[in-house]
Motif scaffolding. Sequence first.
Motif, PDB file in Angstrom:
ATOM      1  N   GLU A  29      50.080  49.362  42.704  1.00  0.00           N
ATOM      2  CA  GLU A  29      49.807  48.032  43.274  1.00  0.00           C
ATOM      3  C   GLU A  29      48.531  47.448  42.690  1.00  0.00           C
ATOM      4  N   LYS A  30      48.592  46.187  42.295  1.00  0.00           N
ATOM      5  CA  LYS A  30      47.439  45.466  41.772  1.00  0.00           C
ATOM      6  C   LYS A  30      47.308  44.139  42.513  1.00  0.00           C
ATOM      7  N   THR A  31      46.083  43.664  42.688  1.00  0.00           N
ATOM      8  CA  THR A  31      45.859  42.391  43.357  1.00  0.00           C
ATOM      9  C   THR A  31      44.834  41.572  42.582  1.00  0.00           C
ATOM     10  N   LEU A  32      44.877  40.273  42.768  1.00  0.00           N
ATOM     11  CA  LEU A  32      43.878  39.367  42.208  1.00  0.00           C
ATOM     12  C   LEU A  32      43.671  38.232  43.194  1.00  0.00           C
ATOM     13  N   SER A  33      42.404  37.972  43.551  1.00  0.00           N
ATOM     14  CA  SER A  33      42.068  36.927  44.516  1.00  0.00           C
ATOM     15  C   SER A  33      41.339  35.788  43.812  1.00  0.00           C
ATOM     16  N   VAL A  48      42.796  33.096  48.050  1.00  0.00           N
ATOM     17  CA  VAL A  48      44.192  33.536  48.170  1.00  0.00           C
ATOM     18  C   VAL A  48      44.386  34.761  47.288  1.00  0.00           C
ATOM     19  N   THR A  49      45.049  35.772  47.826  1.00  0.00           N
ATOM     20  CA  THR A  49      45.294  37.011  47.087  1.00  0.00           C
ATOM     21  C   THR A  49      46.756  37.106  46.679  1.00  0.00           C
ATOM     22  N   LEU A  50      46.973  37.287  45.403  1.00  0.00           N
ATOM     23  CA  LEU A  50      48.316  37.526  44.871  1.00  0.00           C
ATOM     24  C   LEU A  50      48.450  39.025  44.611  1.00  0.00           C
ATOM     25  N   THR A  51      49.579  39.583  45.014  1.00  0.00           N
ATOM     26  CA  THR A  51      49.808  41.019  44.873  1.00  0.00           C
ATOM     27  C   THR A  51      50.973  41.284  43.926  1.00  0.00           C
ATOM     28  N   ALA A  52      50.744  42.197  43.010  1.00  0.00           N
ATOM     29  CA  ALA A  52      51.828  42.754  42.212  1.00  0.00           C
ATOM     30  C   ALA A  52      52.173  44.099  42.857  1.00  0.00           C
ATOM     31  N   PRO A  53      53.242  44.175  43.627  1.00  0.00           N
ATOM     32  CA  PRO A  53      53.551  45.413  44.346  1.00  0.00           C
ATOM     33  C   PRO A  53      53.778  46.585  43.392  1.00  0.00           C
ATOM     34  N   ALA A  54      53.613  47.773  43.923  1.00  0.00           N
ATOM     35  CA  ALA A  54      53.875  48.972  43.127  1.00  0.00           C
ATOM     36  C   ALA A  54      55.337  49.013  42.690  1.00  0.00           C
ATOM     37  N   ASN A  55      55.556  49.586  41.524  1.00  0.00           N
ATOM     38  CA  ASN A  55      56.905  49.850  41.014  1.00  0.00           C
ATOM     39  C   ASN A  55      57.698  48.589  40.658  1.00  0.00           C
ATOM     40  N   LYS A  56      56.988  47.504  40.306  1.00  0.00           N
ATOM     41  CA  LYS A  56      57.662  46.273  39.921  1.00  0.00           C
ATOM     42  C   LYS A  56      57.611  46.015  38.415  1.00  0.00           C
ATOM     43  N   PHE A  57      56.765  46.753  37.711  1.00  0.00           N
ATOM     44  CA  PHE A  57      56.690  46.632  36.255  1.00  0.00           C
ATOM     45  C   PHE A  57      56.944  48.011  35.656  1.00  0.00           C
ATOM     46  N   VAL A  58      57.685  48.037  34.574  1.00  0.00           N
ATOM     47  CA  VAL A  58      58.144  49.298  34.017  1.00  0.00           C
ATOM     48  C   VAL A  58      57.736  49.394  32.551  1.00  0.00           C
ATOM     49  N   SER A  59      57.420  50.612  32.128  1.00  0.00           N
ATOM     50  CA  SER A  59      57.025  50.853  30.746  1.00  0.00           C
ATOM     51  C   SER A  59      57.626  52.172  30.281  1.00  0.00           C
ATOM     52  N   THR A  60      57.944  52.229  29.014  1.00  0.00           N
ATOM     53  CA  THR A  60      58.382  53.500  28.425  1.00  0.00           C
ATOM     54  C   THR A  60      57.212  54.227  27.774  1.00  0.00           C
ATOM     55  N   LYS A  61      55.966  53.648  27.907  1.00  0.00           N
ATOM     56  CA  LYS A  61      54.791  54.233  27.270  1.00  0.00           C
ATOM     57  C   LYS A  61      53.928  55.005  28.258  1.00  0.00           C
ATOM     58  N   SER A  62      53.489  54.324  29.330  1.00  0.00           N
ATOM     59  CA  SER A  62      52.540  54.951  30.246  1.00  0.00           C
ATOM     60  C   SER A  62      52.388  54.112  31.502  1.00  0.00           C
ATOM     61  N   ILE A  63      51.779  54.724  32.537  1.00  0.00           N
ATOM     62  CA  ILE A  63      51.435  53.981  33.751  1.00  0.00           C
ATOM     63  C   ILE A  63      50.428  52.890  33.408  1.00  0.00           C
ATOM     64  N   ALA A  64      49.488  53.211  32.520  1.00  0.00           N
ATOM     65  CA  ALA A  64      48.479  52.226  32.134  1.00  0.00           C
ATOM     66  C   ALA A  64      49.126  50.981  31.523  1.00  0.00           C
ATOM     67  N   ASP A  65      50.159  51.175  30.730  1.00  0.00           N
ATOM     68  CA  ASP A  65      50.857  50.041  30.138  1.00  0.00           C
ATOM     69  C   ASP A  65      51.572  49.219  31.205  1.00  0.00           C
ATOM     70  N   ALA A  66      52.198  49.900  32.166  1.00  0.00           N
ATOM     71  CA  ALA A  66      52.853  49.185  33.267  1.00  0.00           C
ATOM     72  C   ALA A  66      51.826  48.426  34.095  1.00  0.00           C
ATOM     73  N   ASN A  75      47.036  37.558  36.139  1.00  0.00           N
ATOM     74  CA  ASN A  75      46.156  36.590  35.484  1.00  0.00           C
ATOM     75  C   ASN A  75      46.889  35.291  35.167  1.00  0.00           C
ATOM     76  N   ALA A  76      48.169  35.392  34.838  1.00  0.00           N
ATOM     77  CA  ALA A  76      48.954  34.211  34.488  1.00  0.00           C
ATOM     78  C   ALA A  76      49.362  33.399  35.715  1.00  0.00           C
ATOM     79  N   ASN A  77      49.413  34.048  36.881  1.00  0.00           N
ATOM     80  CA  ASN A  77      50.007  33.397  38.046  1.00  0.00           C
ATOM     81  C   ASN A  77      49.076  33.150  39.227  1.00  0.00           C
ATOM     82  N   ALA A  78      47.936  33.840  39.286  1.00  0.00           N
ATOM     83  CA  ALA A  78      47.129  33.804  40.507  1.00  0.00           C
ATOM     84  C   ALA A  78      46.656  32.402  40.853  1.00  0.00           C
ATOM     85  N   GLN A  79      46.211  31.622  39.834  1.00  0.00           N
ATOM     86  CA  GLN A  79      45.698  30.292  40.151  1.00  0.00           C
ATOM     87  C   GLN A  79      46.800  29.362  40.640  1.00  0.00           C
TER      88      GLN A  79
END
Length: 286
Positions: A29-33, A48-66, A75-79
């Motif tokens: 889970e990641k958030t940006l206010s 206002v806080t926008l949340t990217a819930p856990a397990n909503k982005f997927v990567s075949t490389k790493s958790i860091a990439d997801a 960053n693209a959507n919070a504003q």
Amino acid sequence: MEENITYKPFAYIDQYNPVEGTSVYYNTEKTLSVKKNDCTYGTAGNLVTLTAPANKFVSTKSIADANGQAESWLNANAQAYANNIGVCSIRPTAWRGENPSCVLEPATTLLPFDYMIIKYKWAFGAGADLDTFTGLINTGIDTLDNRWVGFGLASEVPSSALAQDSYVMWGGDVTDVTGVETCLLNFKKIKEDYATLNDIQARMAGVWWNSKNTGNIDVEITTYLGGTMEKAGKDIVNNNGQQVQQLNFSKNVSVQGQHLTIDQITNIGYINYSNNLSTANVVINY
């Protein structure tokens, strides 16, 4: 301004079918206010806080990439998200000046963060060549207290340190009738080197070197969690961290003069940072 009004939803993992035998990784889970920033003059948008819930982005490389995908989406959507669902409210009022004018910013408590970027901004008609003083006070440590950065002062504390290793850093001198001067407060580094400090206080001040007209400036405060800091020209930027908040305050810098001391110029306000909570209170003085 489409980026401020258009919200771009992300694709959920139920739309993703990994190839059998392929290892896949999901985001945490990641958030940006951010504050709603399209309110009319005299009102302020809420945080206002926008949340990217856990397990909503997927990567075949790493958790860091997801996680990177999640943070890019935030960053693209919070504003746009904040502008769409946020609320504009009349701000509390204080007064300043010999002939009082309305001031609209109360003290503000920030969310936890590591780094703070302060930008002192002035537009045409405010004055020419704003010089800023930024530094730490009241730590009881001689090598930290009252070591101001700005024109004719230090460029960083300690001397010659890179942004990631400095406690306070100044981006550089801007002498025009419009401009931005930038400073870094590296609370992460201060905490690492001075772990016994319970609270860290910084002071902001300014003066017009060439001329003063209205004297009105904006103080933009942006906080970041994680990543590293780097000086880029006269700017100071965060790499690979997460922007936590961005707040704007109005201030009138009423003093014009050259080679003045901190006690002779306009006091802008204070940052009171708690080492234990990794957060701060911003107080703009009028």
